[in-house]
Design an enzyme around this catalytic site. Structure first.
Site, short mmCIF file in Angstrom:
data_model
loop_
_atom_site.label_atom_id
_atom_site.label_comp_id
_atom_site.label_asym_id
_atom_site.label_seq_id
_atom_site.Cartn_x
_atom_site.Cartn_y
_atom_site.Cartn_z
N LYS A 13 13.09 1.97 5.55
CA LYS A 13 13.34 1.95 4.11
C LYS A 13 13.85 3.30 3.60
CE LYS A 13 9.08 0.84 2.95
NZ LYS A 13 8.43 0.81 4.27
N ARG A 88 3.63 -2.25 -3.27
CA ARG A 88 2.97 -2.48 -1.98
C ARG A 88 1.83 -3.47 -2.10
NH1 ARG A 88 4.43 2.62 0.65
NH2 ARG A 88 3.68 2.72 2.79
N ARG A 127 8.72 9.33 15.47
CA ARG A 127 9.40 9.96 14.32
C ARG A 127 9.07 11.45 14.20
NH1 ARG A 127 8.98 6.85 8.70
NH2 ARG A 127 6.75 7.26 8.82
N ARG A 160 4.79 13.66 11.03
CA ARG A 160 4.06 13.43 9.79
C ARG A 160 2.59 13.26 10.09
NH1 ARG A 160 6.59 8.78 5.97
NH2 ARG A 160 4.42 8.06 5.90
N ARG A 171 -2.06 1.48 9.11
CA ARG A 171 -0.98 1.27 8.12
C ARG A 171 -0.30 -0.08 8.32
NH1 ARG A 171 2.37 6.22 9.41
NH2 ARG A 171 3.86 5.53 7.87
P1 AMP Z 1 5.17 5.89 2.98
O1 AMP Z 1 5.85 7.20 3.05
O2 AMP Z 1 5.86 4.92 2.06
O3 AMP Z 1 4.88 5.29 4.33
O4 AMP Z 1 3.74 6.16 2.28
C1 AMP Z 1 2.79 7.02 2.86
C2 AMP Z 1 1.41 6.75 2.29
O5 AMP Z 1 1.43 6.97 0.87
C3 AMP Z 1 0.91 5.31 2.44
O6 AMP Z 1 0.31 5.09 3.70
C4 AMP Z 1 -0.10 5.23 1.29
O7 AMP Z 1 -1.30 5.91 1.61
C5 AMP Z 1 0.60 6.03 0.20
N1 AMP Z 1 1.48 5.16 -0.63
C6 AMP Z 1 2.84 5.21 -0.71
N2 AMP Z 1 3.30 4.29 -1.57
C7 AMP Z 1 2.23 3.63 -2.03
C8 AMP Z 1 2.04 2.54 -2.94
N3 AMP Z 1 3.08 1.94 -3.53
N4 AMP Z 1 0.77 2.14 -3.19
C9 AMP Z 1 -0.29 2.73 -2.60
N5 AMP Z 1 -0.20 3.74 -1.73
C10 AMP Z 1 1.05 4.20 -1.45
#
Ligand code: AMP
Length: 213
Positions: A13, A88, A127, A160, A171
């Site tokens: 994404k 999400r 990654r 990360r 996740r």
């Molecule tokens: P991402 O970079 O999108 O994989 O997000 C990393 C982490 O941020 C996720 O594992 C969640 O802990 C938090 N996070 C990101 N977006 C959301 C969302 N829309 N709702 C809740 N937690 C989020």
């Protein structure tokens, strides 16, 4: 163009959103990036979110919605945006719908980036980000030359915090349980497009562009 990119962690994404942002001149709005920034700068939200993110769980809906509604009211988001990592949960999708209704700017489409589980694992565990250039790389998929270019210049290949195997497993489980229902949510509203997101970045990007035509 107002779009949501849906897909599991590692489906690409962020990568695709960045390409689209550069091409179409509309901002990528990534809740993950905004939350990581809040953690790094130590804001009140950031302090709350840190341990939740490290465990691979979801930050509470109200925090995320606050961040999103503020971001979408910024001038650069008035002509469109690419939502990456939001919504999400079904509640977030309903909140987004209400927010966009109030703004009089409904969503155009939700694009699902479809990727097989085994490939997701490799994309996530492999990654890395180059500490010098910020370039996204992958120890399984990038060429040795690309990896060397970073390290030879004195950069480090940084992983990360939440890209370790234990957190990744959680996740993906959280995605299945909380986010996958959004596929049916957008299908019902006739807003869902699915693309095959396996293969190289440029091939997937071509499919994404075609799906948006
Ligand atoms: P991402 O970079 O999108 O994989 O997000 C990393 C982490 O941020 C996720 O594992 C969640 O802990 C938090 N996070 C990101 N977006 C959301 C969302 N829309 N709702 C809740 N937690 C989020």
């Amino acid at each position: 163009m107002r779009i949501v990119l849906l897909g599991a962690p590692g489906s690409g994404k962020g990568t695709q959103a960045k390409k689209l942002m550069a091409d179409k001149n509309i901002p990528q709005v990534s809740t993950g990036d905004m939350l990581r920034e809040a953690v790094a700068t130590g804001t009140r939200f950031g302090l709350k979110a840190k341990s939740i993110m490290e465990a691979g769980n979801l930050v509470p809906d109200d925090i995320v919605l606050g961040i999103i509604s503020e971001r979408l009211s910024q001038p650069d988001a008035q002509d469109g945006f690419i939502l990456d990592g939001f919504p999400r949960t079904t509640q977030q999708a309903l909140d987004l719908e209400e927010l966009l209704d109030q703004m009089g700017t409904p969503l155009d489409t939700a694009v699902l980036l479809d990727v097989d589980f085994d490939i997701l694992m490799k994309r996530l565990t492999g990654r890395r980000t180059c500490s010098l250039t910020g370039r996204l790389l992958n120890v399984y998929f990038s060429s040795q030359d690309e990896l060397d270019e970073c390290t030879d210049a004195g950069g480090e290949l940084v992983q990360r915090e939440d890209d370790n195997e234990e957190t990744i497993g959680n996740r993906l489980a959280v995605y299945r349980e909380r986010t996958e229902p959004l596929i049916a949510f957008y299908k019902e509203r006739e807003k869902l497009t699915t693309i095959d997101a396996e293969g190289g970045i440029d091939v997937v990007y071509e499919r994404l562009l075609e799906s948006l035509e």
